[in-house]
Design a protein around this motif. Structure first.
Motif, mmCIF file in Angstrom:
data_model
loop_
_atom_site.group_PDB
_atom_site.id
_atom_site.type_symbol
_atom_site.label_atom_id
_atom_site.label_comp_id
_atom_site.label_asym_id
_atom_site.label_seq_id
_atom_site.Cartn_x
_atom_site.Cartn_y
_atom_site.Cartn_z
ATOM 1 N N PRO A 2 -45.611 -41.501 -38.668
ATOM 2 C CA PRO A 2 -45.753 -42.697 -37.839
ATOM 3 C C PRO A 2 -46.425 -43.840 -38.598
ATOM 4 O O PRO A 2 -47.367 -43.623 -39.355
ATOM 5 N N ARG A 3 -45.942 -45.037 -38.388
ATOM 6 C CA ARG A 3 -46.528 -46.229 -39.007
ATOM 7 C C ARG A 3 -47.588 -46.808 -38.070
ATOM 8 O O ARG A 3 -47.477 -46.694 -36.856
ATOM 9 N N THR A 4 -48.579 -47.444 -38.673
ATOM 10 C CA THR A 4 -49.629 -48.083 -37.879
ATOM 11 C C THR A 4 -49.332 -49.549 -37.603
ATOM 12 O O THR A 4 -50.037 -50.179 -36.819
ATOM 13 N N ILE A 5 -48.305 -50.086 -38.278
ATOM 14 C CA ILE A 5 -47.887 -51.464 -38.022
ATOM 15 C C ILE A 5 -46.368 -51.504 -37.892
ATOM 16 O O ILE A 5 -45.669 -50.640 -38.431
ATOM 17 N N ASP A 6 -45.889 -52.472 -37.167
ATOM 18 C CA ASP A 6 -44.450 -52.727 -37.107
ATOM 19 C C ASP A 6 -44.078 -53.612 -38.285
ATOM 20 O O ASP A 6 -44.919 -54.363 -38.804
ATOM 21 N N PRO A 7 -42.822 -53.572 -38.703
ATOM 22 C CA PRO A 7 -42.407 -54.476 -39.778
ATOM 23 C C PRO A 7 -42.682 -55.927 -39.396
ATOM 24 O O PRO A 7 -42.433 -56.348 -38.261
ATOM 25 N N VAL A 8 -43.193 -56.688 -40.332
ATOM 26 C CA VAL A 8 -43.482 -58.092 -40.081
ATOM 27 C C VAL A 8 -42.185 -58.893 -40.010
ATOM 28 O O VAL A 8 -42.014 -59.750 -39.151
ATOM 29 N N HIS A 96 -38.107 -61.264 -54.112
ATOM 30 C CA HIS A 96 -38.273 -59.816 -54.074
ATOM 31 C C HIS A 96 -39.169 -59.577 -52.866
ATOM 32 O O HIS A 96 -40.253 -60.160 -52.786
ATOM 33 N N VAL A 97 -38.741 -58.748 -51.923
ATOM 34 C CA VAL A 97 -39.433 -58.728 -50.639
ATOM 35 C C VAL A 97 -40.013 -57.357 -50.275
ATOM 36 O O VAL A 97 -39.512 -56.316 -50.683
ATOM 37 N N ASP A 98 -41.063 -57.419 -49.499
ATOM 38 C CA ASP A 98 -41.628 -56.273 -48.796
ATOM 39 C C ASP A 98 -41.690 -56.700 -47.330
ATOM 40 O O ASP A 98 -42.680 -57.261 -46.868
ATOM 41 N N ALA A 99 -40.567 -56.495 -46.636
ATOM 42 C CA ALA A 99 -40.447 -56.961 -45.252
ATOM 43 C C ALA A 99 -41.431 -56.251 -44.330
ATOM 44 O O ALA A 99 -41.885 -56.834 -43.346
ATOM 45 N N MET A 100 -41.756 -55.007 -44.626
ATOM 46 C CA MET A 100 -42.708 -54.259 -43.789
ATOM 47 C C MET A 100 -44.044 -54.995 -43.722
ATOM 48 O O MET A 100 -44.618 -55.160 -42.648
ATOM 49 N N ARG A 101 -44.519 -55.474 -44.866
ATOM 50 C CA ARG A 101 -45.824 -56.128 -44.912
ATOM 51 C C ARG A 101 -45.735 -57.654 -44.811
ATOM 52 O O ARG A 101 -46.759 -58.328 -44.786
#
Length: 190
Positions: A2-8, A96-101
């Motif tokens: 489980p993730r503690t944050i939703d994708p930003v 170059h992306v990190d969509a989660m953060r």
């Protein structure tokens, strides 16, 4: 797990990669197979290859690079656009992306014929604004301390200097210290 944050950012890479008309004959559009000569010219140019970790010597390598840009868009990992001036390809700008953060790194290059007129600054400015509108909170711009042209772009864009990372990146001529600049939502964009 489980993730503690939703994708930003949840919309990056969905649908077709857009084309942007930036005014005064300047366009930012996805690369197509017909752009292989531009890619080959860029990644065989010593002053561009100097700042990258590879070169492109053949049509097949250029085509593979273009194919990867399309795959990375669909996989929501990266976006690359050709910068065109009056229909002529002069450079590249990408993320170059990190969509989660909600983070991204901006990157660019210009062929010699496109330099000296602020074209990459215009394209990077529009890309930064677009990325923030999508929900990316922080956009980083990193360059070798020896790349004064990239530093000037960062300053013109209004990216804040965050310091120097010692021997962060290995180039063909050895380890380079890297300047880091960043733009976060709420910063003014020059």
């Amino acid at each position: 797990m489980p993730r503690t944050i939703d994708p930003v950012v949840t919309v990056f890479g969905s649908g077709g990669q857009p084309t942007f008309h930036l005014g005064d004959g300047l366009t930012r559009r996805p690369f197509t197979p017909s752009d292989e000569s531009i890619v080959r010219a860029a990644f065989s140019s010593p002053d561009i290859v100097r700042w990258h970790h590879f070169r492109v010597d053949t049509t097949e390598e250029a085509t593979a690079w273009i194919d990867r840009t399309r795959t990375k868009w669909v996989e929501a990992e990266q976006a690359d656009w050709l910068i065109e001036e009056d229909g002529v390809g002069v450079g590249r700008v990408g993320l170059h992306v990190d969509a989660m953060r909600g983070n991204a790194e901006i990157a660019y290059w210009l062929l010699p014929g496109g330099r000296g007129r602020g074209l990459v600054t215009i394209a990077a400015h529009a890309l930064t604004a677009w990325a923030h509108d999508l929900g990316f909170h922080r956009i980083v711009l990193q360059h070798s301390v020896h790349n004064s042209a990239s530093c000037a772009v960062a300053v013109r864009l209004g990216y804040s200097s965050e310091g120097t990372a010692r021997q962060q990146d290995l180039h063909a001529d050895g380890w380079h210290d890297m300047h880091q600049h960043a733009h976060v939502v709420g910063d003014s964009l020059a």
